[in-house]
Scaffold this motif. Structure first.
Motif: not given
Length: 465
Positions: A147-157, A277-280
């Motif tokens: 399922s791969g990966s996605v860009p990591a997000e910063l909570p304040f950005l 890993t979420e939603g699968w």
């Protein structure tokens, strides 16, 4: 509700998933692959391929702009260039589209059934896929999670508005006047340098004491020099804190503890990637995890029999060619072949200017493992081909055991050195010794001669330095 059965189900058609499915199909395994987006995954659609297209366009533009400014030594004169980023992105999208079609065609040729939609686990052998025409249940003897990966997000950005990930950066319609890059790793510097070449004023905000921290300082020194030449401001030991009230500046806490505002039209956040890993419905099958990643053994088996995981979802290094190697191996295991996977020679490339390549162990890692070592270092300033390409900055470095000269690691920094990665990986995979590389005839004039010369240097008798 439709139901189909197969021997192998692959979830995700990124580099690992589609290679796994194609190889399984070649071996006569009844295979189904599920993908909610376009075939090729992150790498083909919003990662490796489009970013290299943009980097190439930026390099070409910067070369012409350099010549137009009267700074070129080659005797070439041109009018000042202009850049239509919309056309550049359209050209990039055309390349991606052709490769999408190519992957789809290869899957079809291997007689792999493709299901378009989002898969959710019901149990370890069954998934339900939401497609445009309704739900479809797929039952399989073996399942591969890719399922791969996605860009990591910063909570304040959070992503949105002026705050973008690498995905949005590769689809901009115009070059931002001022670009702030949060994160001085390879993604941030690759894209930051590209936009600087296209005319953006770029600043990089990095919380660590130096950029490209995964590489040693000697290897990154030519890149740091080039950052300065491009006018890129590098703020080390600095922490992004969020956007200004008006949204036109990045708030930064400097290394000395003082706060600053960094004017920016766009803020590119490149602080890593996280596994998808979420939603699968993975909670339905209760796999063992290592932090956020799925735990696997040396044959990519998970904690549940019949379920494999490959690629970014299994951890570092998050590299397409790692996923491909894993996918090919798993397909052969499912087909009944005996297979293992040797991780010692996974080259890693950073497409900055100049490029970086590493394969195997660094000098410090080799010293910790083997004790006494030999290091051969050959500068491109002494390489004719590098000089004719105006790429004298950089070098090739070989690390070997002192007792038997077994090569443990190879690194290079320089213009176009990404193309040396195959030779480096092959040398390590074949268990080469310094004498093997030194005794191999390397074509002249090529930058590959630097590889041979580095081995000769480690043996004490380099010819051209």
């Amino acid at each position: 509700m439709k139901e189909i059965s197969c021997k192998l189900l692959v979830i995700g058609a990124g580099p690992g998933g589609y290679v796994c499915a194609i190889r399984a199909g070649q071996l006569g395994v009844d295979t189904v692959i599920v993908e909610f987006g376009k075939p090729g995954g992150t790498c083909l659609n919003v990662g490796c391929i489009p970013s290299k297209a943009l980097i190439h366009a930026a390099e070409e533009f910067e070369k012409i702009a350099h010549i137009a400014g009267g700074k070129g030594p080659l005797g070439i004169a041109v009018a000042p260039p202009t850049l239509d980023l919309t056309k550049t992105v359209a050209w990039k999208d055309g390349i991606v589209s052709r490769l999408n079609s190519g992957v789809a065609g290869l899957l079809k040729k291997a007689k792999v059934k493709t299901v378009q939609g989002w898969a959710t686990f019901r149990d370890g052998k069954t998934v339900e896929v939401e497609t445009e025409t309704g739900s479809q249940v797929i039952r399989a003897e073996a399942v591969v999670i890719a399922s791969g990966s996605v860009p990591a997000e910063l909570p304040f950005l959070p992503f949105g508005g002026p705050v973008i990930s690498s995905t949005e950066a590769l689809a901009l319609s115009e070059v931002p006047d001022k670009l702030a890059v949060v994160g001085g790793g390879y993604i941030g510097l690759e894209l930051g340098m590209a936009f600087a070449k296209m005319g953006a004023k770029v600043a990089v905000v990095e919380a660590l004491p130096r950029v490209l921290a995964q590489y040693d300082a000697e290897l990154t020194r030519p890149v740091l020099k080039r950052l300065g030449e491009l006018g890129i401001e590098v703020m080390l030991g600095a922490k992004a804190k969020g956007l200004s009230t008006k949204g036109d500046a990045l708030l930064v806490e400097m290394a000395d503890g003082k706060n600053a505002k960094l004017a920016a039209d766009r803020v590119l956040v490149t602080v890593g990637r996280k596994p998808l890993t979420e939603g699968w419905g993975l909670e339905q099958i209760d796999l063992d995890m290592v932090g956020r990643f799925i735990r696997i053994d040396d044959q990519c088996r998970t904690s549940m029999r019949g379920i494999y995981a490959i690629g970014d979802v299994t951890g570092e290094p998050m590299l397409a060619h790692r996923a491909m190697a894993q996918g090919e191996m798993v397909a052969e295991i499912v087909a009944g072949h005996k297979r293992g996977w040797d991780k010692r020679a996974i080259p890693a490339i950073c497409f900055t200017d100049p490029e970086l390549v590493t394969a195997g162990l660094s000098p410090d890692e080799a010293k910790a493992l083997a004790g006494e070592i030999k290091i051969g270092h050959f500068p491109f300033a002494a390489n004719g081909r590098a000089m004719t390409r105006q790429g004298e900055d950089g070098f090739v470095r070989i690390v070997a055991r002192a007792d038997n000269h077994l090569v443990l690691g190879i690194q290079a920094v320089g213009q176009g050195v990404s193309e040396l990665a195959a030779a480096f990986g092959l040398a390590l995979e074949m268990g080469a010794r310094l004498e093997d590389i030194a005794g191999t005839i390397h074509a002249h004039p090529t930058q590959g001669e630097g590889f041979q010369e580095a081995a000769l240097k480690a043996l004490g008798h380099a010819l051209h330095v």
